[in-house]
Design an enzyme around this catalytic site. Structure first.
Site, PDB file in Angstrom:
ATOM      1  N   ASP A  10     124.779  55.915-110.092  1.00  0.00           N
ATOM      2  CA  ASP A  10     124.277  55.350-108.834  1.00  0.00           C
ATOM      3  C   ASP A  10     125.405  54.547-108.196  1.00  0.00           C
ATOM      4  O   ASP A  10     126.400  54.220-108.855  1.00  0.00           O
ATOM      5  CB  ASP A  10     123.063  54.450-109.100  1.00  0.00           C
ATOM      6  CG  ASP A  10     122.495  53.829-107.822  1.00  0.00           C
ATOM      7  OD1 ASP A  10     122.367  54.559-106.820  1.00  0.00           O
ATOM      8  OD2 ASP A  10     122.195  52.634-107.830  1.00  0.00           O
ATOM      9  N   SER A  11     125.213  54.205-106.934  1.00  0.00           N
ATOM     10  CA  SER A  11     126.186  53.387-106.230  1.00  0.00           C
ATOM     11  C   SER A  11     126.253  51.971-106.803  1.00  0.00           C
ATOM     12  O   SER A  11     127.220  51.255-106.559  1.00  0.00           O
ATOM     13  CB  SER A  11     125.825  53.302-104.745  1.00  0.00           C
ATOM     14  OG  SER A  11     124.566  52.692-104.580  1.00  0.00           O
ATOM     15  N   CYS A  73     120.539  58.214-107.241  1.00  0.00           N
ATOM     16  CA  CYS A  73     120.879  57.576-105.973  1.00  0.00           C
ATOM     17  C   CYS A  73     120.418  58.500-104.857  1.00  0.00           C
ATOM     18  O   CYS A  73     120.825  59.673-104.812  1.00  0.00           O
ATOM     19  CB  CYS A  73     122.392  57.360-105.882  1.00  0.00           C
ATOM     20  SG  CYS A  73     122.965  56.682-104.315  1.00  0.00           S
ATOM     21  N   GLU A 154     121.386  43.696-105.145  1.00  0.00           N
ATOM     22  CA  GLU A 154     122.584  43.644-105.986  1.00  0.00           C
ATOM     23  C   GLU A 154     122.970  42.194-106.305  1.00  0.00           C
ATOM     24  O   GLU A 154     123.550  41.918-107.351  1.00  0.00           O
ATOM     25  CB  GLU A 154     123.747  44.347-105.290  1.00  0.00           C
ATOM     26  CG  GLU A 154     123.634  45.865-105.247  1.00  0.00           C
ATOM     27  CD  GLU A 154     124.044  46.536-106.547  1.00  0.00           C
ATOM     28  OE1 GLU A 154     124.790  45.915-107.335  1.00  0.00           O
ATOM     29  OE2 GLU A 154     123.608  47.681-106.778  1.00  0.00           O
ATOM     30  N   CYS A 187     115.140  54.760-102.117  1.00  0.00           N
ATOM     31  CA  CYS A 187     116.381  54.231-102.681  1.00  0.00           C
ATOM     32  C   CYS A 187     116.023  53.713-104.059  1.00  0.00           C
ATOM     33  O   CYS A 187     115.011  53.014-104.220  1.00  0.00           O
ATOM     34  CB  CYS A 187     116.953  53.113-101.808  1.00  0.00           C
ATOM     35  SG  CYS A 187     118.388  52.270-102.530  1.00  0.00           S
ATOM     36  N   HIS A 189     117.182  51.394-105.699  1.00  0.00           N
ATOM     37  CA  HIS A 189     117.144  49.937-105.768  1.00  0.00           C
ATOM     38  C   HIS A 189     115.740  49.407-105.441  1.00  0.00           C
ATOM     39  O   HIS A 189     115.353  48.337-105.925  1.00  0.00           O
ATOM     40  CB  HIS A 189     118.129  49.314-104.771  1.00  0.00           C
ATOM     41  CG  HIS A 189     119.563  49.394-105.178  1.00  0.00           C
ATOM     42  ND1 HIS A 189     120.289  50.565-105.127  1.00  0.00           N
ATOM     43  CD2 HIS A 189     120.423  48.437-105.622  1.00  0.00           C
ATOM     44  CE1 HIS A 189     121.526  50.319-105.515  1.00  0.00           C
ATOM     45  NE2 HIS A 189     121.636  49.048-105.829  1.00  0.00           N
TER      46      HIS A 189
END
Length: 281
Positions: A10-11, A73, A154, A187, A189
């Site tokens: 993932d990013s 992702c 993040e 997403c 996240h």
């Protein structure tokens, strides 16, 4: 049988949300995860940059001897899935969007009003919308980019007023003006703020692709006779910036899982600099 690990990337740290579902459904499987935390977020970057980063990480996972690559992702799945599959034909590569779109199309009735929230790149690609409509034209699709979510997550800014205000900023008008029945967390996240969204919009049915992709992983492994049996491999979590936030988030996500975990730092940019310096010498 195949005891090699499953590779996830993932990013950043969002893709971690997929892994507990796999561990619960297939506890014998082991994981190598790569989070590109030094270069996150991807969702506002050019597609050429996303493609370059993603192919680099996929190559790293293949060289780490994974038996499968899971693109955990949505941004990468929307832009680079075909490129990665083409470059690494010997390794099954699974994106997160298609399994979710297939389930939504199958389970939602005609006339359902489904919202999709994601990064700018994911929303601009219309990947969810196009795949869902190709299977069920009767579903009404609405899309909204929420670019501030990933940087806040993040940074660990989740259970507080700042995140709630940001959610309301992006979603209040979107949810109410579109009269949404369901929302796709487009997403990986976003499952980390699922409880915030559920509390603010209790009428919404929330669809979490991180849970859905685990089913597709199991299906592919069974079909190819690649399920693990008693592997002693230790789960390894790489990050390009092995920050305290990354480690804390792993502890938070896996607090109910009893797993052996090893943390390692691997930064592609620093590795390139090291090789260049060694070459010059």
């Amino acid at each position: 049988m195949d005891n090699r690990p499953v590779g996830f990337f993932d990013s950043g740290l969002g893709g971690l949300t997929c892994i507990p579902y796999l561990m619960r459904s297939l506890p014998e499987e082991k994981i190598i995860y790569y989070g590109d935390t030094a270069r996150t977020p991807y969702g506002s970057k050019a597609e050429s940059t996303i493609r370059s980063f993603s192919l680099e990480i996929a190559d790293f996972l293949v060289k780490s001897n994974v038996k499968m690559i899971v693109i955990a992702c949505n941004t990468v799945s929307a832009t680079c899935l075909d490129d990665i599959q083409e470059k690494f034909p010997s390794v099954p590569v699974i994106g997160i969007i298609e399994p979710t779109a297939a389930e939504v199309a199958e389970t939602c009735s005609s006339g359902s009003r489904v919202g999709i929230i994601g990064t700018k790149v994911t929303v601009a690609s219309h990947a969810y919308r196009n795949l869902i409509r190709s299977r069920n034209e009767g579903i009404e699709i609405f899309e909204r980019a929420c670019p501030a979510f990933v940087p806040l997550i993040e940074e660990g800014i989740i259970d507080n007023e700042i995140m709630d205000l940001t959610i309301r900023y992006y979603m209040d008008d979107f949810v109410h003006d579109s009269s949404l029945d369901k929302i796709i967390l487009g997403c990986t996240h976003y499952p980390l703020i699922e409880e915030n969204i559920r509390r603010i919009y209790p009428e919404l049915d929330i669809i979490n692709p991180s849970s859905i992709v685990a089913g597709r992983i199991g299906q592919v492994l069974r079909d190819r006779d690649m399920l693990a049996e008693g592997s002693d491999f230790e789960n390894v979590f790489f990050a390009s910036d092995l920050s305290e936030n990354f480690i804390n988030m792993i502890d938070h996500i896996f607090e109910k899982e009893k797993v052996k975990v090893k943390f390692l730092n691997f930064d592609f940019e620093k590795e390139r600099m090291r090789r260049n310096e060694a070459h010059e010498l």
